[in-house]
Scaffold this motif. Structure first.
Motif, PDB file in Angstrom:
ATOM      1  N   ASP A 286      34.801  29.989  31.627  1.00  0.00           N
ATOM      2  CA  ASP A 286      35.461  30.095  32.936  1.00  0.00           C
ATOM      3  C   ASP A 286      34.817  31.182  33.789  1.00  0.00           C
ATOM      4  N   VAL A 287      34.484  32.312  33.166  1.00  0.00           N
ATOM      5  CA  VAL A 287      33.834  33.410  33.894  1.00  0.00           C
ATOM      6  C   VAL A 287      32.455  32.960  34.380  1.00  0.00           C
ATOM      7  N   GLU A 288      31.698  32.288  33.511  1.00  0.00           N
ATOM      8  CA  GLU A 288      30.381  31.797  33.906  1.00  0.00           C
ATOM      9  C   GLU A 288      30.483  30.830  35.078  1.00  0.00           C
ATOM     10  N   GLU A 289      31.440  29.917  35.024  1.00  0.00           N
ATOM     11  CA  GLU A 289      31.626  28.956  36.105  1.00  0.00           C
ATOM     12  C   GLU A 289      32.000  29.663  37.407  1.00  0.00           C
ATOM     13  N   ALA A 290      32.870  30.647  37.324  1.00  0.00           N
ATOM     14  CA  ALA A 290      33.276  31.384  38.515  1.00  0.00           C
ATOM     15  C   ALA A 290      32.087  32.129  39.120  1.00  0.00           C
ATOM     16  N   MET A 291      31.274  32.731  38.280  1.00  0.00           N
ATOM     17  CA  MET A 291      30.090  33.451  38.769  1.00  0.00           C
ATOM     18  C   MET A 291      29.116  32.474  39.426  1.00  0.00           C
ATOM     19  N   ALA A 292      28.914  31.325  38.815  1.00  0.00           N
ATOM     20  CA  ALA A 292      28.003  30.325  39.382  1.00  0.00           C
ATOM     21  C   ALA A 292      28.537  29.828  40.725  1.00  0.00           C
ATOM     22  N   ASP A 293      29.832  29.579  40.809  1.00  0.00           N
ATOM     23  CA  ASP A 293      30.433  29.145  42.074  1.00  0.00           C
ATOM     24  C   ASP A 293      30.251  30.215  43.145  1.00  0.00           C
ATOM     25  N   PHE A 294      30.467  31.465  42.789  1.00  0.00           N
ATOM     26  CA  PHE A 294      30.324  32.575  43.730  1.00  0.00           C
ATOM     27  C   PHE A 294      28.890  32.659  44.251  1.00  0.00           C
ATOM     28  N   GLU A 295      27.934  32.538  43.335  1.00  0.00           N
ATOM     29  CA  GLU A 295      26.517  32.627  43.730  1.00  0.00           C
ATOM     30  C   GLU A 295      26.126  31.462  44.625  1.00  0.00           C
ATOM     31  N   ARG A 296      26.662  30.279  44.386  1.00  0.00           N
ATOM     32  CA  ARG A 296      26.352  29.125  45.231  1.00  0.00           C
ATOM     33  C   ARG A 296      26.909  29.312  46.635  1.00  0.00           C
ATOM     34  N   GLU A 297      28.071  29.966  46.727  1.00  0.00           N
ATOM     35  CA  GLU A 297      28.718  30.146  48.024  1.00  0.00           C
ATOM     36  C   GLU A 297      28.042  31.210  48.879  1.00  0.00           C
ATOM     37  N   GLU A 298      27.286  32.089  48.263  1.00  0.00           N
ATOM     38  CA  GLU A 298      26.635  33.175  49.033  1.00  0.00           C
ATOM     39  C   GLU A 298      25.531  32.685  49.882  1.00  0.00           C
TER      40      GLU A 298
END
Length: 53
Positions: A41-53
């Protein structure tokens, strides 16, 4: 994780570590699954955050 999957992994753990009590093995399996799920879940959240930047 389904109860069936937890039971299967509990049996496998007890076969690998004879003498381990069923509840101890089941608790370990649940804790391991919960920790792995949290990490994913943490990995997915980090990946989502990086995509949104």
């Amino acid at each position: 994780m389904s109860e069936e999957a937890i039971e299967q992994w509990t049996v496998r753990l007890r076969e690998t570590a004879p003498g381990t009590e069923e509840e101890t093995a089941r608790g370990f399996v649940r804790e391991l699954y919960d920790a792995a799920r949290h990490d994913l879940d943490v990995e997915e959240a980090m990946a989502d955050f990086e995509r949104e930047e």
